[in-house]
Motif scaffolding. Structure first.
Motif, PDB file in Angstrom:
ATOM      1  N   PHE A 193       0.832  -1.204   0.000  1.00 21.24           N
ATOM      2  CA  PHE A 193       0.000   0.000   0.000  1.00 21.24           C
ATOM      3  C   PHE A 193       0.867   1.255   0.000  1.00 21.24           C
ATOM      4  O   PHE A 193       0.596   2.211  -0.735  1.00 21.24           O
ATOM      5  CB  PHE A 193      -0.926  -0.013   1.218  1.00 21.24           C
ATOM      6  N   PHE A 194       1.920   1.261   0.827  1.00 22.79           N
ATOM      7  CA  PHE A 194       2.828   2.405   0.858  1.00 22.79           C
ATOM      8  C   PHE A 194       3.485   2.610  -0.505  1.00 22.79           C
ATOM      9  O   PHE A 194       3.562   3.731  -1.014  1.00 22.79           O
ATOM     10  CB  PHE A 194       3.902   2.189   1.926  1.00 22.79           C
ATOM     11  N   LEU A 195       3.965   1.527  -1.119  1.00 23.63           N
ATOM     12  CA  LEU A 195       4.616   1.627  -2.430  1.00 23.63           C
ATOM     13  C   LEU A 195       3.631   2.124  -3.488  1.00 23.63           C
ATOM     14  O   LEU A 195       3.994   2.915  -4.372  1.00 23.63           O
ATOM     15  CB  LEU A 195       5.187   0.272  -2.838  1.00 23.63           C
ATOM     16  N   PHE A 196       2.381   1.667  -3.385  1.00 23.80           N
ATOM     17  CA  PHE A 196       1.358   2.116  -4.336  1.00 23.80           C
ATOM     18  C   PHE A 196       1.149   3.624  -4.227  1.00 23.80           C
ATOM     19  O   PHE A 196       1.120   4.341  -5.237  1.00 23.80           O
ATOM     20  CB  PHE A 196       0.051   1.373  -4.081  1.00 23.80           C
ATOM     21  N   VAL A 197       1.000   4.136  -2.984  1.00 20.48           N
ATOM     22  CA  VAL A 197       0.793   5.574  -2.789  1.00 20.48           C
ATOM     23  C   VAL A 197       2.016   6.355  -3.256  1.00 20.48           C
ATOM     24  O   VAL A 197       1.896   7.406  -3.903  1.00 20.48           O
ATOM     25  CB  VAL A 197       0.479   5.885  -1.309  1.00 20.48           C
ATOM     26  N   LEU A 198       3.215   5.847  -2.960  1.00 21.70           N
ATOM     27  CA  LEU A 198       4.444   6.521  -3.368  1.00 21.70           C
ATOM     28  C   LEU A 198       4.536   6.611  -4.889  1.00 21.70           C
ATOM     29  O   LEU A 198       4.814   7.686  -5.444  1.00 21.70           O
ATOM     30  CB  LEU A 198       5.656   5.776  -2.809  1.00 21.70           C
ATOM     31  N   VAL A 199       4.319   5.496  -5.571  1.00 23.51           N
ATOM     32  CA  VAL A 199       4.402   5.480  -7.045  1.00 23.51           C
ATOM     33  C   VAL A 199       3.304   6.355  -7.643  1.00 23.51           C
ATOM     34  O   VAL A 199       3.534   7.094  -8.619  1.00 23.51           O
ATOM     35  CB  VAL A 199       4.294   4.034  -7.572  1.00 23.51           C
ATOM     36  N   LEU A 200       2.091   6.295  -7.066  1.00 20.45           N
ATOM     37  CA  LEU A 200       0.986   7.122  -7.549  1.00 20.45           C
ATOM     38  C   LEU A 200       1.340   8.606  -7.483  1.00 20.45           C
ATOM     39  O   LEU A 200       1.177   9.348  -8.470  1.00 20.45           O
ATOM     40  CB  LEU A 200      -0.267   6.837  -6.723  1.00 20.45           C
ATOM     41  N   MET A 201       1.830   9.051  -6.329  1.00 23.10           N
ATOM     42  CA  MET A 201       2.204  10.449  -6.173  1.00 23.10           C
ATOM     43  C   MET A 201       3.350  10.815  -7.100  1.00 23.10           C
ATOM     44  O   MET A 201       3.356  11.893  -7.718  1.00 23.10           O
ATOM     45  CB  MET A 201       2.584  10.723  -4.710  1.00 23.10           C
ATOM     46  N   LEU A 202       4.321   9.927  -7.210  1.00 28.39           N
ATOM     47  CA  LEU A 202       5.488  10.185  -8.053  1.00 28.39           C
ATOM     48  C   LEU A 202       5.071  10.395  -9.504  1.00 28.39           C
ATOM     49  O   LEU A 202       5.448  11.384 -10.145  1.00 28.39           O
ATOM     50  CB  LEU A 202       6.464   9.014  -7.937  1.00 28.39           C
ATOM     51  N   VAL A 203       4.256   9.483 -10.033  1.00 26.83           N
ATOM     52  CA  VAL A 203       3.839   9.556 -11.437  1.00 26.83           C
ATOM     53  C   VAL A 203       2.963  10.780 -11.687  1.00 26.83           C
ATOM     54  O   VAL A 203       3.185  11.544 -12.640  1.00 26.83           O
ATOM     55  CB  VAL A 203       3.087   8.266 -11.834  1.00 26.83           C
ATOM     56  N   LEU A 204       1.972  10.998 -10.819  1.00 26.82           N
ATOM     57  CA  LEU A 204       1.024  12.093 -11.044  1.00 26.82           C
ATOM     58  C   LEU A 204       1.702  13.457 -10.926  1.00 26.82           C
ATOM     59  O   LEU A 204       1.505  14.329 -11.782  1.00 26.82           O
ATOM     60  CB  LEU A 204      -0.138  12.004 -10.045  1.00 26.82           C
ATOM     61  N   TYR A 205       2.505  13.654  -9.879  1.00 29.09           N
ATOM     62  CA  TYR A 205       3.118  14.965  -9.687  1.00 29.09           C
ATOM     63  C   TYR A 205       4.178  15.257 -10.747  1.00 29.09           C
ATOM     64  O   TYR A 205       4.312  16.400 -11.198  1.00 29.09           O
ATOM     65  CB  TYR A 205       3.717  15.069  -8.280  1.00 29.09           C
TER      66      TYR A 205
END
Length: 314
Positions: A193-205
């Protein structure tokens, strides 16, 4: 020892025998493996600062009708999550201080029930805080890439459903975690879950920054103002670095701690890393202090309302 109640369950690995843990500890007895002795007063101070900050954010958003929009509702939910982290930390630290000094004497069975309540509160608030960081990133992405359709995509009803879903999912997940925290599968779910949120924020921002940079380049080429373009791009890059850097620094060590519990519970290096557990908790609380500075206080409208709230002009 100061720790947050549910996270204390993860201080040391349980999937290793006592003999193996003793051998690992003996092999990792160098000075840097002794960990940090963080006083309870620091937990209390950071908890109070975070609590006050986030209470101001919630009060400002409730007061100003101009802030009654999905974006600010998500920020309000993030502030509430961070408030719950702070309240849990303050409650547990105060109980520990009172019990250590003999001021408060409570039966063991009552202490266990109190631990369970704090466990649920802190786990659900940590999970909801991570979730709303991801939701805010998605909301900003829609704002930039679907600006003309934003109000039809992110309606108030959908925002309410999103917020309710996050709170329900966080509560259910925290219950499962408290019940089965010794199961490696649960830890793997948390890490994923942490990795998912990290990758999500990384890609979107990064995608948002790339689009903003492209628009600025087009404007600068038309107006022939490359200096302004470089300055604005630099500010955007700095903000992106701060945004993602704070998230990774505050949350990364704790989740790396979980990875080591699963992968190498008896390794000497891992044992040394476990000894810094209190520092990882401090970083999580620091994230609750920094979140309002990144997501809320940058809004001029919200800052103006905050001044009114602080001056008691409700």
């Amino acid at each position: 020892m100061s720790t947050l109640a549910p996270l204390r369950l993860l201080r040391k690995p349980w999937n290793a025998s006592e003999g193996n843990q003793s051998n690992a500890t003996a092999g990792a007895s160098s000075a840097w493996c002794q960990g940090l002795d963080i006083p309870n007063e620091l937990f209390l101070t950071l908890g109070l600062v975070s609590l006050v900050e986030n209470m101001l954010v919630v009060a400002a958003i409730l007061k100003n009708r101009n802030l009654h929009s999905p974006m600010y509702y998500f920020i309000c939910c993030l502030a509430i999550s961070d408030m719950l982290v702070s309240i849990s930390n303050l409650a547990e630290t105060l109980f520990m201080l009172l019990m250590e000094h003999g001021v408060l004497v409570i039966r063991a069975s009552i202490v266990r029930h109190m631990d369970n309540v704090i466990d649920m509160l802190i786990c659900s608030s940590v999970l909801s805080s991570l979730s709303f960081l991801g939701v805010i990133a998605v909301d900003r992405y829609i704002t930039i890439f679907y600006a003309l359709r934003y109000h039809s995509i992110m309606t108030l009803q959908r925002a309410m459903v999103t917020m309710a879903s996050v709170w329900v999912a966080s509560t259910v997940s925290s219950t499962v975690f408290i019940t089965y925290y010794r199961n490696n599968a649960i830890l793997l779910c948390l890490i994923s879950f942490f990795l998912f949120v990290l990758v999500l924020m990384l890609v979107l921002y990064i995608h948002m920054f790339a689009l903003a940079r492209h628009h600025l380049r087009s404007i600068s080429s038309q107006q022939k103002q490359p200096t302004i373009y470089r300055s604005t791009s630099l500010k955007g890059a700095v903000m992106l670095t701060i945004l993602l850097g704070v998230f990774f620094i505050c949350w990364g060590p704790f989740f790396f701690h979980l990875v080591l519990i699963v992968t190498c519970p008896t390794n000497p290096f891992c044992t040394c890393f476990f000894s810094y557990f209190n520092l990882f908790l401090i970083l999580i609380i620091c994230n609750s202090v920094v979140d309002p500075l990144i997501y809320a206080f940058r809004s001029q409208e919200l800052r103006r309302t905050l001044r009114q709230v602080m001056l008691c002009s409700w």
